[in-house]
Design an enzyme around this catalytic site. Structure first.
Site, mmCIF file in Angstrom:
data_model
loop_
_atom_site.group_PDB
_atom_site.id
_atom_site.type_symbol
_atom_site.label_atom_id
_atom_site.label_comp_id
_atom_site.label_asym_id
_atom_site.label_seq_id
_atom_site.Cartn_x
_atom_site.Cartn_y
_atom_site.Cartn_z
ATOM 1 C CG HIS A 239 -1.894 0.982 1.420
ATOM 2 N ND1 HIS A 239 -1.626 2.284 1.776
ATOM 3 C CD2 HIS A 239 -3.242 0.918 1.269
ATOM 4 C CE1 HIS A 239 -2.763 2.969 1.846
ATOM 5 N NE2 HIS A 239 -3.754 2.159 1.539
ATOM 6 C CG ASP B 273 0.715 -2.301 6.273
ATOM 7 O OD1 ASP B 273 -0.215 -2.358 7.104
ATOM 8 O OD2 ASP B 273 0.616 -1.703 5.185
ATOM 9 C CB CYS C 99 -3.708 3.331 -1.504
ATOM 10 S SG CYS C 99 -4.864 4.659 -1.212
HETATM 11 N N1 PLP Z 1 -1.659 -0.705 4.676
HETATM 12 C C1 PLP Z 1 -2.582 -1.440 4.074
HETATM 13 C C2 PLP Z 1 -2.243 -2.823 3.606
HETATM 14 C C3 PLP Z 1 -3.865 -0.920 3.888
HETATM 15 O O1 PLP Z 1 -4.794 -1.665 3.278
HETATM 16 C C4 PLP Z 1 -4.156 0.376 4.333
HETATM 17 C C5 PLP Z 1 -5.478 0.974 4.088
HETATM 18 O O2 PLP Z 1 -6.182 0.581 3.184
HETATM 19 C C6 PLP Z 1 -3.159 1.096 4.989
HETATM 20 C C7 PLP Z 1 -1.916 0.515 5.143
HETATM 21 C C8 PLP Z 1 -3.409 2.456 5.535
HETATM 22 O O3 PLP Z 1 -4.273 2.387 6.597
HETATM 23 P P1 PLP Z 1 -4.902 3.707 7.234
HETATM 24 O O4 PLP Z 1 -5.557 4.440 6.111
HETATM 25 O O5 PLP Z 1 -5.850 3.212 8.237
HETATM 26 O O6 PLP Z 1 -3.797 4.491 7.816
#
Ligand code: PLP
Length: 422
Positions: free
Chosen positions: A139, A216, A380
Protein backbone atom coordinates in the site's frame (compact mmCIF):
# COMPACT_ATOMS: atom_id res chain seq x y z
CA UNK A 1 2.48 -24.64 7.73
CA UNK A 2 0.60 -21.69 6.18
CA UNK A 3 -0.99 -18.97 8.32
CA UNK A 4 -4.52 -20.20 7.60
CA UNK A 5 -3.65 -23.88 8.16
CA UNK A 6 -2.10 -22.93 11.48
CA UNK A 7 -5.30 -21.20 12.63
CA UNK A 8 -7.63 -23.92 11.36
CA UNK A 9 -5.61 -26.93 12.44
CA UNK A 10 -4.50 -25.66 15.80
CA UNK A 11 -7.98 -24.70 17.01
CA UNK A 12 -9.87 -27.79 18.13
CA UNK A 13 -13.61 -28.08 17.56
CA UNK A 14 -13.88 -25.31 14.96
CA UNK A 15 -16.34 -27.29 12.81
CA UNK A 16 -18.55 -28.25 15.72
CA UNK A 17 -20.50 -25.02 15.84
CA UNK A 18 -21.78 -23.63 12.55
CA UNK A 19 -21.35 -19.88 11.98
CA UNK A 20 -24.70 -18.19 12.56
CA UNK A 21 -24.18 -15.31 10.18
CA UNK A 22 -27.73 -13.97 10.57
CA UNK A 23 -27.17 -13.69 14.31
CA UNK A 24 -23.88 -11.91 13.75
CA UNK A 25 -25.51 -9.46 11.31
CA UNK A 26 -27.89 -8.39 14.07
CA UNK A 27 -24.88 -6.87 15.83
CA UNK A 28 -24.26 -4.39 13.00
CA UNK A 29 -27.00 -1.75 12.71
CA UNK A 30 -25.59 -0.25 9.52
CA UNK A 31 -26.26 -3.48 7.61
CA UNK A 32 -30.02 -3.16 8.11
CA UNK A 33 -30.54 -0.35 5.61
CA UNK A 34 -31.47 -0.26 1.95
CA UNK A 35 -29.48 1.60 -0.69
CA UNK A 36 -31.15 2.61 -3.95
CA UNK A 37 -34.15 0.56 -2.88
CA UNK A 38 -32.06 -2.62 -2.44
CA UNK A 39 -30.72 -4.22 0.74
CA UNK A 40 -27.23 -2.90 1.39
CA UNK A 41 -24.54 -5.40 0.41
CA UNK A 42 -21.39 -4.06 2.03
CA UNK A 43 -18.29 -5.47 0.35
CA UNK A 44 -15.80 -2.70 1.04
CA UNK A 45 -14.42 -4.07 4.27
CA UNK A 46 -10.77 -3.74 3.23
CA UNK A 47 -11.27 0.03 3.11
CA UNK A 48 -13.25 0.27 6.36
CA UNK A 49 -15.25 -2.40 8.13
CA UNK A 50 -18.53 -1.80 9.95
CA UNK A 51 -18.92 -1.17 13.66
CA UNK A 52 -21.00 -3.41 15.95
CA UNK A 53 -23.52 -1.92 18.39
CA UNK A 54 -21.37 -2.80 21.43
CA UNK A 55 -18.54 -0.66 20.06
CA UNK A 56 -20.91 2.22 19.29
CA UNK A 57 -22.29 1.92 22.83
CA UNK A 58 -18.84 1.94 24.40
CA UNK A 59 -17.81 5.07 22.47
CA UNK A 60 -21.01 6.88 23.37
CA UNK A 61 -20.70 5.84 27.03
CA UNK A 62 -17.35 7.64 27.11
CA UNK A 63 -18.90 10.71 25.48
CA UNK A 64 -21.96 10.63 27.77
CA UNK A 65 -20.39 9.73 31.10
CA UNK A 66 -16.60 9.89 30.99
CA UNK A 67 -15.65 12.59 28.51
CA UNK A 68 -12.50 14.32 29.74
CA UNK A 69 -8.80 14.32 29.04
CA UNK A 70 -6.55 11.45 30.09
CA UNK A 71 -3.40 11.16 32.20
CA UNK A 72 -3.17 14.79 33.35
CA UNK A 73 -6.27 15.07 35.54
CA UNK A 74 -6.62 14.09 39.17
CA UNK A 75 -10.39 14.44 39.06
CA UNK A 76 -12.89 11.62 38.83
CA UNK A 77 -13.81 11.85 35.15
CA UNK A 78 -10.20 12.08 34.02
CA UNK A 79 -9.34 9.02 36.03
CA UNK A 80 -12.23 7.09 34.54
CA UNK A 81 -11.22 8.12 31.01
CA UNK A 82 -7.60 7.17 31.71
CA UNK A 83 -8.63 3.78 33.06
CA UNK A 84 -10.74 3.10 29.96
CA UNK A 85 -8.01 4.28 27.57
CA UNK A 86 -5.26 2.30 29.26
CA UNK A 87 -7.62 -0.65 29.54
CA UNK A 88 -7.96 -0.60 25.76
CA UNK A 89 -4.18 -0.70 25.47
CA UNK A 90 -4.06 -3.86 27.58
CA UNK A 91 -6.74 -5.41 25.33
CA UNK A 92 -4.54 -4.62 22.33
CA UNK A 93 -1.55 -6.19 24.07
CA UNK A 94 -3.43 -9.43 24.58
CA UNK A 95 -4.91 -9.33 21.06
CA UNK A 96 -1.49 -9.26 19.39
CA UNK A 97 0.27 -11.06 22.28
CA UNK A 98 2.83 -8.34 22.92
CA UNK A 99 5.10 -9.02 25.84
CA UNK A 100 4.57 -5.64 27.47
CA UNK A 101 1.69 -3.17 27.27
CA UNK A 102 4.22 -0.34 26.84
CA UNK A 103 5.09 -1.79 23.43
CA UNK A 104 1.64 -0.87 22.11
CA UNK A 105 1.57 2.74 20.93
CA UNK A 106 -1.76 4.24 19.96
CA UNK A 107 -1.80 5.94 16.56
CA UNK A 108 -4.53 7.07 14.14
CA UNK A 109 -4.06 4.10 11.83
CA UNK A 110 -1.48 2.09 9.93
CA UNK A 111 -0.28 5.12 7.97
CA UNK A 112 0.61 6.96 11.14
CA UNK A 113 2.17 3.82 12.61
CA UNK A 114 4.53 3.43 9.65
CA UNK A 115 5.36 7.14 9.66
CA UNK A 116 6.17 6.92 13.35
CA UNK A 117 8.76 4.23 12.64
CA UNK A 118 10.09 6.13 9.63
CA UNK A 119 10.67 9.26 11.74
CA UNK A 120 11.62 7.64 15.03
CA UNK A 121 13.76 4.77 13.76
CA UNK A 122 14.51 5.50 10.12
CA UNK A 123 15.67 9.10 10.46
CA UNK A 124 17.91 8.17 13.36
CA UNK A 125 19.46 4.94 12.14
CA UNK A 126 19.31 4.88 8.33
CA UNK A 127 22.22 6.56 6.57
CA UNK A 128 23.52 7.25 3.09
CA UNK A 129 24.06 4.05 1.09
CA UNK A 130 21.81 1.96 3.34
CA UNK A 131 18.98 -0.07 1.84
CA UNK A 132 15.35 -0.61 2.80
CA UNK A 133 13.45 -3.59 1.40
CA UNK A 134 9.71 -3.43 0.74
CA UNK A 135 7.58 -5.64 -1.55
CA UNK A 136 5.93 -5.19 -4.92
CA UNK A 137 2.46 -5.31 -3.36
CA UNK A 138 2.67 -2.58 -0.74
CA UNK A 139 0.00 0.00 0.00
CA UNK A 140 1.25 3.54 -0.61
CA UNK A 141 1.40 3.90 3.18
CA UNK A 142 4.30 1.43 3.18
CA UNK A 143 6.04 2.89 0.12
CA UNK A 144 5.93 6.67 0.31
CA UNK A 145 7.36 7.16 3.83
CA UNK A 146 10.36 4.98 2.93
CA UNK A 147 10.83 6.80 -0.35
CA UNK A 148 10.82 10.11 1.53
CA UNK A 149 13.41 8.74 3.93
CA UNK A 150 15.59 7.40 1.11
CA UNK A 151 15.48 10.78 -0.62
CA UNK A 152 16.43 12.58 2.57
CA UNK A 153 19.26 10.22 3.49
CA UNK A 154 20.57 9.08 0.13
CA UNK A 155 19.46 5.53 0.92
CA UNK A 156 18.06 3.03 -1.58
CA UNK A 157 14.65 1.38 -1.77
CA UNK A 158 14.71 -2.26 -2.94
CA UNK A 159 11.58 -4.17 -3.93
CA UNK A 160 10.83 -7.91 -3.58
CA UNK A 161 9.16 -8.86 -6.87
CA UNK A 162 6.04 -11.03 -7.22
CA UNK A 163 4.73 -13.53 -9.74
CA UNK A 164 1.57 -13.33 -11.87
CA UNK A 165 -0.51 -14.89 -9.08
CA UNK A 166 0.54 -12.09 -6.74
CA UNK A 167 2.96 -14.11 -4.59
CA UNK A 168 6.30 -12.77 -3.43
CA UNK A 169 9.44 -14.38 -4.86
CA UNK A 170 11.40 -15.33 -1.78
CA UNK A 171 14.55 -16.32 -3.70
CA UNK A 172 14.67 -12.78 -5.04
CA UNK A 173 14.21 -11.53 -1.50
CA UNK A 174 17.25 -13.54 -0.43
CA UNK A 175 19.22 -11.95 -3.24
CA UNK A 176 18.21 -8.45 -2.07
CA UNK A 177 19.21 -8.98 1.57
CA UNK A 178 22.79 -7.85 2.17
CA UNK A 179 24.98 -6.00 4.65
CA UNK A 180 23.58 -2.65 3.46
CA UNK A 181 19.99 -3.68 4.33
CA UNK A 182 18.86 -1.76 7.40
CA UNK A 183 15.12 -2.41 7.42
CA UNK A 184 12.51 -4.68 5.82
CA UNK A 185 8.91 -3.40 5.67
CA UNK A 186 6.22 -5.63 4.14
CA UNK A 187 2.50 -6.16 4.46
CA UNK A 188 1.06 -9.27 6.02
CA UNK A 189 -1.96 -9.27 3.69
CA UNK A 190 -2.15 -7.25 0.47
CA UNK A 191 -5.16 -4.95 0.31
CA UNK A 192 -5.14 -4.97 -3.50
CA UNK A 193 -4.68 -8.73 -4.05
CA UNK A 194 -5.58 -10.45 -0.81
CA UNK A 195 -2.29 -12.39 -0.75
CA UNK A 196 -1.23 -13.59 2.68
CA UNK A 197 2.52 -13.17 2.73
CA UNK A 198 4.81 -15.65 4.53
CA UNK A 199 5.90 -12.97 6.97
CA UNK A 200 7.29 -15.33 9.57
CA UNK A 201 9.74 -16.64 6.99
CA UNK A 202 10.47 -13.10 5.72
CA UNK A 203 11.24 -12.00 9.29
CA UNK A 204 13.43 -15.03 10.04
CA UNK A 205 15.53 -14.44 6.92
CA UNK A 206 15.98 -10.74 7.75
CA UNK A 207 16.93 -11.54 11.33
CA UNK A 208 19.69 -13.88 10.13
CA UNK A 209 21.27 -10.73 8.73
CA UNK A 210 20.48 -8.72 11.87
CA UNK A 211 17.86 -6.63 10.06
CA UNK A 212 14.66 -5.47 11.83
CA UNK A 213 11.28 -6.00 10.16
CA UNK A 214 8.13 -3.91 10.16
CA UNK A 215 4.89 -5.74 9.34
CA UNK A 216 2.01 -3.69 7.96
CA UNK A 217 -0.89 -5.58 9.52
CA UNK A 218 -3.70 -3.28 8.37
CA UNK A 219 -5.30 -6.18 6.48
CA UNK A 220 -4.19 -9.08 8.65
CA UNK A 221 -5.39 -7.95 12.07
CA UNK A 222 -9.07 -8.16 10.98
CA UNK A 223 -8.81 -11.48 9.12
CA UNK A 224 -6.14 -13.62 10.81
CA UNK A 225 -4.95 -14.18 14.33
CA UNK A 226 -1.78 -12.28 15.16
CA UNK A 227 0.97 -13.16 17.61
CA UNK A 228 3.80 -10.66 17.43
CA UNK A 229 6.02 -12.77 19.68
CA UNK A 230 5.56 -15.84 17.53
CA UNK A 231 6.17 -13.82 14.35
CA UNK A 232 9.11 -12.15 16.11
CA UNK A 233 8.45 -8.97 14.11
CA UNK A 234 10.13 -5.81 15.35
CA UNK A 235 7.21 -3.54 14.48
CA UNK A 236 3.59 -4.36 13.64
CA UNK A 237 0.89 -1.84 12.81
CA UNK A 238 -2.89 -2.12 12.55
CA UNK A 239 -5.85 0.16 11.77
CA UNK A 240 -8.90 0.15 14.05
CA UNK A 241 -11.33 1.18 11.32
CA UNK A 242 -10.53 -1.99 9.38
CA UNK A 243 -11.22 -4.17 12.42
CA UNK A 244 -14.69 -3.09 13.50
CA UNK A 245 -13.60 -0.04 15.52
CA UNK A 246 -14.02 3.68 14.80
CA UNK A 247 -11.75 5.69 12.49
CA UNK A 248 -8.85 7.41 14.23
CA UNK A 249 -7.87 4.30 16.19
CA UNK A 250 -4.83 2.15 15.56
CA UNK A 251 -1.65 0.73 16.98
CA UNK A 252 2.02 0.48 16.24
CA UNK A 253 3.67 -2.30 18.19
CA UNK A 254 7.43 -2.18 18.62
CA UNK A 255 9.90 -4.23 20.64
CA UNK A 256 10.88 -2.35 23.80
CA UNK A 257 14.57 -2.26 23.00
CA UNK A 258 13.89 -0.60 19.64
CA UNK A 259 11.25 1.84 20.86
CA UNK A 260 13.53 2.94 23.67
CA UNK A 261 16.38 3.91 21.41
CA UNK A 262 14.17 5.65 18.83
CA UNK A 263 13.54 9.37 18.59
CA UNK A 264 10.06 10.60 19.51
CA UNK A 265 7.65 11.12 16.62
CA UNK A 266 5.84 14.35 17.50
CA UNK A 267 6.69 16.80 20.25
CA UNK A 268 4.19 18.27 22.68
CA UNK A 269 2.25 17.55 25.81
CA UNK A 270 2.13 14.11 27.46
CA UNK A 271 5.35 12.88 25.81
CA UNK A 272 7.75 14.75 28.11
CA UNK A 273 9.27 14.20 31.52
CA UNK A 274 10.68 17.71 32.04
CA UNK A 275 10.76 20.82 29.88
CA UNK A 276 12.95 23.90 30.21
CA UNK A 277 13.79 26.35 27.46
CA UNK A 278 17.22 24.76 27.32
CA UNK A 279 16.26 21.09 27.18
CA UNK A 280 13.40 18.62 27.21
CA UNK A 281 13.61 15.08 28.53
CA UNK A 282 11.12 12.56 27.28
CA UNK A 283 8.58 10.35 29.00
CA UNK A 284 8.99 6.58 29.03
CA UNK A 285 7.04 4.18 26.81
CA UNK A 286 4.40 4.41 25.49
CA UNK A 287 3.86 8.13 26.26
CA UNK A 288 7.04 9.18 24.50
CA UNK A 289 5.25 8.47 21.22
CA UNK A 290 1.82 9.86 22.11
CA UNK A 291 2.13 13.64 22.01
CA UNK A 292 -1.02 15.69 22.54
CA UNK A 293 -4.57 14.52 23.16
CA UNK A 294 -5.21 11.23 21.36
CA UNK A 295 -8.46 9.93 19.84
CA UNK A 296 -9.66 8.73 23.25
CA UNK A 297 -13.16 7.64 22.26
CA UNK A 298 -11.87 5.81 19.19
CA UNK A 299 -9.14 3.93 21.05
CA UNK A 300 -11.61 2.92 23.76
CA UNK A 301 -13.78 1.74 20.86
CA UNK A 302 -10.87 -0.34 19.56
CA UNK A 303 -10.72 -2.05 22.94
CA UNK A 304 -14.44 -2.78 22.70
CA UNK A 305 -14.00 -4.13 19.15
CA UNK A 306 -11.34 -6.53 20.43
CA UNK A 307 -13.73 -7.70 23.17
CA UNK A 308 -16.35 -8.23 20.48
CA UNK A 309 -13.97 -10.24 18.26
CA UNK A 310 -12.98 -12.41 21.20
CA UNK A 311 -16.64 -12.97 22.08
CA UNK A 312 -17.63 -14.22 18.62
CA UNK A 313 -14.51 -16.40 18.28
CA UNK A 314 -11.80 -15.09 16.03
CA UNK A 315 -10.73 -18.49 14.71
CA UNK A 316 -14.31 -19.37 13.79
CA UNK A 317 -14.62 -16.02 12.01
CA UNK A 318 -11.44 -16.76 10.05
CA UNK A 319 -12.80 -20.16 9.06
CA UNK A 320 -16.09 -18.67 7.86
CA UNK A 321 -14.38 -15.89 5.90
CA UNK A 322 -12.16 -18.44 4.17
CA UNK A 323 -15.23 -20.44 3.18
CA UNK A 324 -16.93 -17.31 1.87
CA UNK A 325 -13.86 -16.25 -0.09
CA UNK A 326 -13.63 -19.71 -1.65
CA UNK A 327 -17.31 -19.55 -2.66
CA UNK A 328 -16.94 -16.03 -4.06
CA UNK A 329 -13.78 -16.95 -5.98
CA UNK A 330 -15.52 -19.89 -7.66
CA UNK A 331 -18.72 -17.95 -8.34
CA UNK A 332 -17.18 -14.76 -9.73
CA UNK A 333 -14.34 -16.34 -11.72
CA UNK A 334 -16.89 -18.56 -13.51
CA UNK A 335 -18.50 -15.49 -15.13
CA UNK A 336 -17.31 -15.06 -18.70
CA UNK A 337 -15.44 -11.79 -19.21
CA UNK A 338 -14.28 -11.56 -15.60
CA UNK A 339 -10.60 -11.89 -14.73
CA UNK A 340 -9.41 -12.12 -11.15
CA UNK A 341 -6.37 -10.03 -10.22
CA UNK A 342 -4.57 -11.83 -7.41
CA UNK A 343 -4.80 -15.61 -7.37
CA UNK A 344 -2.30 -16.50 -4.67
CA UNK A 345 -2.71 -19.85 -2.93
CA UNK A 346 -3.12 -18.17 0.44
CA UNK A 347 -5.54 -15.25 0.46
CA UNK A 348 -7.72 -13.35 2.90
CA UNK A 349 -10.93 -11.45 2.34
CA UNK A 350 -10.15 -9.74 -0.99
CA UNK A 351 -11.45 -10.46 -4.49
CA UNK A 352 -10.07 -8.00 -7.05
CA UNK A 353 -11.33 -8.32 -10.58
CA UNK A 354 -11.65 -6.65 -13.95
CA UNK A 355 -14.38 -7.05 -16.54
CA UNK A 356 -13.43 -7.11 -20.20
CA UNK A 357 -14.10 -3.74 -21.90
CA UNK A 358 -15.62 -2.14 -18.80
CA UNK A 359 -13.79 0.42 -16.69
CA UNK A 360 -13.77 -0.55 -12.99
CA UNK A 361 -15.31 2.81 -12.07
CA UNK A 362 -18.33 1.95 -14.24
CA UNK A 363 -18.48 -1.43 -12.50
CA UNK A 364 -18.50 0.31 -9.10
CA UNK A 365 -21.20 2.77 -10.17
CA UNK A 366 -23.54 0.12 -11.56
CA UNK A 367 -23.04 -2.13 -8.53
CA UNK A 368 -23.89 0.82 -6.29
CA UNK A 369 -27.21 1.15 -8.11
CA UNK A 370 -27.84 -2.43 -6.99
CA UNK A 371 -27.03 -1.49 -3.40
CA UNK A 372 -23.64 -3.22 -3.55
CA UNK A 373 -20.65 -1.35 -2.12
CA UNK A 374 -17.32 -2.36 -3.68
CA UNK A 375 -14.21 -0.28 -4.23
CA UNK A 376 -13.06 0.65 -7.71
CA UNK A 377 -9.65 2.19 -8.24
CA UNK A 378 -5.97 1.55 -7.63
CA UNK A 379 -6.54 0.82 -3.91
CA UNK A 380 -3.54 2.99 -2.98
CA UNK A 381 -1.36 0.38 -4.63
CA UNK A 382 -0.49 1.90 -8.01
CA UNK A 383 2.62 -0.28 -8.50
CA UNK A 384 0.37 -3.36 -8.27
CA UNK A 385 -1.84 -1.95 -11.03
CA UNK A 386 1.27 -1.21 -13.12
CA UNK A 387 2.49 -4.79 -12.64
CA UNK A 388 -0.81 -6.27 -13.81
CA UNK A 389 -1.06 -3.62 -16.58
CA UNK A 390 -4.51 -2.45 -15.52
CA UNK A 391 -5.56 1.12 -14.66
CA UNK A 392 -7.64 -0.08 -11.72
CA UNK A 393 -9.66 -3.02 -10.45
CA UNK A 394 -13.02 -3.50 -8.80
CA UNK A 395 -12.51 -5.00 -5.36
CA UNK A 396 -15.01 -6.91 -3.26
CA UNK A 397 -13.70 -7.45 0.25
CA UNK A 398 -15.47 -9.60 2.81
CA UNK A 399 -16.02 -9.74 6.53
CA UNK A 400 -17.54 -12.43 8.74
CA UNK A 401 -20.99 -10.75 8.49
CA UNK A 402 -21.21 -11.17 4.72
CA UNK A 403 -23.23 -14.03 3.28
CA UNK A 404 -23.27 -16.39 0.33
CA UNK A 405 -26.50 -14.69 -0.76
CA UNK A 406 -24.58 -11.42 -0.94
CA UNK A 407 -21.96 -13.10 -3.12
CA UNK A 408 -24.80 -14.29 -5.37
CA UNK A 409 -26.15 -10.70 -5.51
CA UNK A 410 -22.66 -9.55 -6.53
CA UNK A 411 -22.48 -12.21 -9.23
CA UNK A 412 -25.90 -11.22 -10.65
CA UNK A 413 -24.96 -7.54 -10.64
CA UNK A 414 -21.71 -8.30 -12.47
CA UNK A 415 -23.70 -10.20 -15.09
CA UNK A 416 -25.90 -7.13 -15.42
CA UNK A 417 -22.85 -4.91 -15.97
CA UNK A 418 -21.64 -7.24 -18.72
CA UNK A 419 -25.09 -7.13 -20.33
CA UNK A 420 -25.18 -3.30 -20.25
CA UNK A 421 -21.78 -3.06 -21.94
CA UNK A 422 -22.24 -5.85 -24.49
N1 PLP B 1 -1.66 -0.71 4.68
C1 PLP B 1 -2.58 -1.44 4.07
C2 PLP B 1 -2.24 -2.82 3.61
C3 PLP B 1 -3.87 -0.92 3.89
O1 PLP B 1 -4.79 -1.66 3.28
C4 PLP B 1 -4.16 0.38 4.33
C5 PLP B 1 -5.48 0.97 4.09
O2 PLP B 1 -6.18 0.58 3.18
C6 PLP B 1 -3.16 1.10 4.99
C7 PLP B 1 -1.92 0.52 5.14
C8 PLP B 1 -3.41 2.46 5.53
O3 PLP B 1 -4.27 2.39 6.60
P1 PLP B 1 -4.90 3.71 7.23
O4 PLP B 1 -5.56 4.44 6.11
O5 PLP B 1 -5.85 3.21 8.24
O6 PLP B 1 -3.80 4.49 7.82
Amino acid sequence: MSAIEKILLETPGLEDEPWDVERIREDFPVLKQTVNGKPLVYLDNAASSQVPQVVIDRGSKYLREEHSNIHRGVHYLSQRATTAYEGAREKVRRFINARDVRECIFVRGATEGINLVMHGYGRKFIKEGDEIIISAMEHHANIVPWQMLCEEKGARLRVIPMNEAGELLLDEYDALLNERTKLVAVNHVSNALGTINPVKEIIARAHKMGVPVLIDGAQSAPHLTVDVQDLDCDFYTLSGHKMFAPTGSGVIYGKTELLEKMNPFQGGGDMIRTVTFEKTTYAGLPNKFEAGTPAIASQIGLGAAIDYLNSIGRERAVRYEQELLRYATERISAIEGVTLIGTAREKASVLSFIIENVHPHDVGTILDQEGIAVRAGHHCAQPVMQFFKVPATARASFAFYNTKEEVDALAHAIEKVIEVFS
